[in-house]
Design a protein around this motif. Structure first.
Motif, PDB file in Angstrom:
ATOM      1  N   GLY A 100       3.113  -2.465   3.621  1.00 32.43           N
ATOM      2  CA  GLY A 100       3.242  -0.284   2.447  1.00 32.43           C
ATOM      3  C   GLY A 100       4.106  -0.477   1.188  1.00 32.43           C
ATOM      4  N   LYS A 101       5.033  -1.548   0.978  1.00 34.90           N
ATOM      5  CA  LYS A 101       5.785  -1.711   0.006  1.00 34.90           C
ATOM      6  C   LYS A 101       4.596  -2.848  -0.511  1.00 34.90           C
ATOM      7  CE  LYS A 101      10.339  -1.360   1.788  1.00 34.90           C
ATOM      8  NZ  LYS A 101      11.811  -1.979   2.221  1.00 34.90           N
ATOM      9  N   ALA A 102       3.751  -3.863  -0.547  1.00 36.44           N
ATOM     10  CA  ALA A 102       3.011  -4.601  -0.863  1.00 36.44           C
ATOM     11  C   ALA A 102       2.033  -3.275  -1.398  1.00 36.44           C
ATOM     12  CB  ALA A 102       2.554  -5.629  -0.438  1.00 36.44           C
ATOM     13  N   THR A 103       1.115  -2.792  -0.967  1.00 36.98           N
ATOM     14  CA  THR A 103       0.142  -1.939  -1.151  1.00 36.98           C
ATOM     15  C   THR A 103       0.309  -0.420  -1.699  1.00 36.98           C
ATOM     16  OG1 THR A 103      -0.013  -0.601   1.396  1.00 36.98           O
ATOM     17  CG2 THR A 103      -0.840  -3.146   0.570  1.00 36.98           C
ATOM     18  N   GLY A 104       1.788  -0.378  -2.203  1.00 34.11           N
ATOM     19  CA  GLY A 104       2.551   0.776  -2.701  1.00 34.11           C
ATOM     20  C   GLY A 104       1.913   2.412  -1.307  1.00 34.11           C
ATOM     21  N   LEU A 105       1.826   1.737  -0.173  1.00 37.24           N
ATOM     22  CA  LEU A 105       1.263   3.188   0.791  1.00 37.24           C
ATOM     23  C   LEU A 105       2.138   3.132   2.049  1.00 37.24           C
ATOM     24  CD1 LEU A 105      -2.443   1.524   1.597  1.00 37.24           C
ATOM     25  CD2 LEU A 105      -1.841   3.518   0.139  1.00 37.24           C
ATOM     26  N   PRO A 106       3.224   3.994   2.716  1.00 29.82           N
ATOM     27  CA  PRO A 106       3.808   4.528   3.641  1.00 29.82           C
ATOM     28  C   PRO A 106       2.775   4.646   4.792  1.00 29.82           C
ATOM     29  CG  PRO A 106       2.047   6.931   3.106  1.00 29.82           C
ATOM     30  CD  PRO A 106       1.780   5.471   1.941  1.00 29.82           C
ATOM     31  N   VAL A 107       3.702   3.778   5.445  1.00 27.34           N
ATOM     32  CA  VAL A 107       3.573   3.181   6.592  1.00 27.34           C
ATOM     33  C   VAL A 107       2.521   4.186   7.486  1.00 27.34           C
ATOM     34  CG1 VAL A 107       3.869   2.255   9.491  1.00 27.34           C
ATOM     35  CG2 VAL A 107       5.318   1.328   6.926  1.00 27.34           C
ATOM     36  N   PHE A 108       2.782   5.380   7.830  1.00 31.46           N
ATOM     37  CA  PHE A 108       1.572   6.003   7.808  1.00 31.46           C
ATOM     38  C   PHE A 108       0.316   6.001   7.853  1.00 31.46           C
ATOM     39  CE2 PHE A 108       3.891   9.365   5.027  1.00 31.46           C
ATOM     40  CZ  PHE A 108       2.204  10.143   4.368  1.00 31.46           C
ATOM     41  N   THR A 109       0.221   6.023   6.213  1.00 28.44           N
ATOM     42  CA  THR A 109      -1.127   6.204   5.432  1.00 28.44           C
ATOM     43  C   THR A 109      -1.695   4.911   6.587  1.00 28.44           C
ATOM     44  OG1 THR A 109      -0.659   6.865   4.070  1.00 28.44           O
ATOM     45  CG2 THR A 109      -2.389   5.537   3.631  1.00 28.44           C
ATOM     46  N   LEU A 110      -0.946   3.269   6.548  1.00 27.69           N
ATOM     47  CA  LEU A 110      -1.534   2.222   7.497  1.00 27.69           C
ATOM     48  C   LEU A 110      -1.926   2.423   8.918  1.00 27.69           C
ATOM     49  CD1 LEU A 110       1.008   0.069   5.514  1.00 27.69           C
ATOM     50  CD2 LEU A 110      -1.790   0.180   4.835  1.00 27.69           C
ATOM     51  N   LEU A 111      -1.055   2.978   9.812  1.00 27.29           N
ATOM     52  CA  LEU A 111      -1.694   3.438  10.729  1.00 27.29           C
ATOM     53  C   LEU A 111      -2.964   4.378  11.036  1.00 27.29           C
ATOM     54  CD1 LEU A 111       2.094   3.563  12.180  1.00 27.29           C
ATOM     55  CD2 LEU A 111       0.561   1.503  12.031  1.00 27.29           C
TER      56      LEU A 111
END
Length: 367
Positions: A114-125
């Motif tokens: 998430g930090k590497a992509t600038g996204l919150p984990v819920f977006t990645l999930l």
């Protein structure tokens, strides 16, 4: 990006109520939590937390987390933490079983992604499926009248779902369930959670005695087969927890109509990677979930919030705000209960920053 260092911290989490009690006389007064910090060669840091519920609940215990990490970490230094599938395969090859020890590594890698992509984990999930999630409150096992009073107290704080700790003497458990249901609104949810504490004949007595109540029955007996036997004897909605610990056991439970709801504990199944797989299977098969963990503080609560927020509301039976049970803050930016609900931050990763003064010095460092 490569893993250059992993720090392990131990932190005590005392309880506001002084003691948490569940089936068969088990209790915990101070939780022993492990916080993992993965540091990369480009300066990004991922964090996670694992906190077993004592040593008599699941095949997990606090010292086992740190012993497992000692086995795992030498295989991970120099690896790409964003290749989470490969990280999990490395861990499974290095240490058979012990998913709870692998969970904080997996979760910290999701935080890094998430930090590497600038996204919150819920977006990645899978993306935000709801703005916030409804919480349940666990009611520690005590005398029936005290449990009823605590339910009234927590209802005033906005909770509408309550997990009643039973699994003790069957006669007293019947009293506990009747006493607590009587003080709730008709729209409130009550779960009688035996935490594997009843034998089959005791469970059969209890479900018969509460058959007229609006109550869910959770994990009455120790084994899957015993629980299914009790499910066949009652029309009450049925929850499985301790025995649904892998994707394979979930698939079996779905195929055999063993439950209406499951409790999906992130560390029990090995982290967010496997929890997401099981979450998606549940959604596909119409099985709602309580999304939670065995225990924890601010960082565990953040991981729960992200998985829950990325789950459709109709399949989120409830979630847990463990950081509201304790007296110690270990991270800034953690989810906070608001009127019986919580949400995951929109910040990158898990959205939390460890409070290092609370964590103290690492108990182990690997590089």
């Amino acid at each position: 990006m490569k893993i250059s260092k992993i720090n392990v911290y131990q932190v005590d989490l005392p309880l506001k109520e002084g003691r948490y009690s569940w089936s068969n006389g088990n209790f915990v007064e101070v939780f022993d939590s492990t916080v993992v910090e993965i540091i990369t060669d480009d300066g990004l840091i991922g964090v996670a937390e694992c906190c077993p519920l004592g040593s008599a609940y699941l095949p997990s215990f606090a010292l086992g987390v740190r012993a497992g990490l000692a086995e795992l970490v030498p295989h991970l230094i120099g690896q790409d933490p964003l290749n989470i599938g490969h990280i999990n395969r490395l861990m499974d090859a290095a240490l058979r079983g012990h998913p709870y020890a692998k969970a904080p590594i997996d979760i910290a890698c999701w935080d890094l992604l998430g930090k590497a992509t600038g996204l919150p984990v819920f977006t990645l999930l899978g993306g935000a499926a709801q703005d916030d999630v409804v919480l349940y409150r666990a009611i520690s096992q005590e005398a029936p009248e005290r449990m009823a009073k605590k339910i009234e107290l927590y209802a005033a704080q906005g909770y509408t779902k309550f997990q009643l700790k039973v699994g003790g003497d069957a006669n007293e458990d019947i009293e506990r369930i009747h006493a607590t249901r009587s003080v709730l609104k008709p729209t409130d949810i009550l779960v009688a959670d035996a935490n594997t504490g009843w034998t089959r004949h005791e469970a059969a007595r209890v479900v018969g005695a509460i058959a007229s109540l609006d109550v869910y029955v959770e994990q009455p007996c120790l084994t899957y087969e015993e629980c299914v036997s009790i499910r066949r004897r009652t029309t009450l909605p049925f929850i499985m927890d301790e025995v649904i610990d892998t994707p394979n056991t979930l698939v079996r439970g779905i195929a055999e109509d063993a439950m209406d709801v499951i409790n999906l504990k992130i560390s029990k199944v090995g982290g967010l990677t496997k929890a997401k797989l099981m979450r998606d299977l549940c959604v596909q098969h119409g099985i709602p979930m309580t999304i939670e963990d065995t225990w924890g503080g601010d960082i565990t609560t953040a991981a729960i919030a992200h998985l829950a927020r990325s789950t459709p509301s109709e399949f989120t039976f409830s979630a847990t705000d463990f950081n509201s049970y304790g007296t110690v803050d270990i991270a800034e930016g953690a989810p906070q209960r608001v009127n019986g609900r919580m949400t995951a931050a929109d910040r990158p990763g898990l959205g939390v920053t460890p409070i290092y003064d609370a964590l103290g010095a690492p108990v182990a460092s690997y590089s």
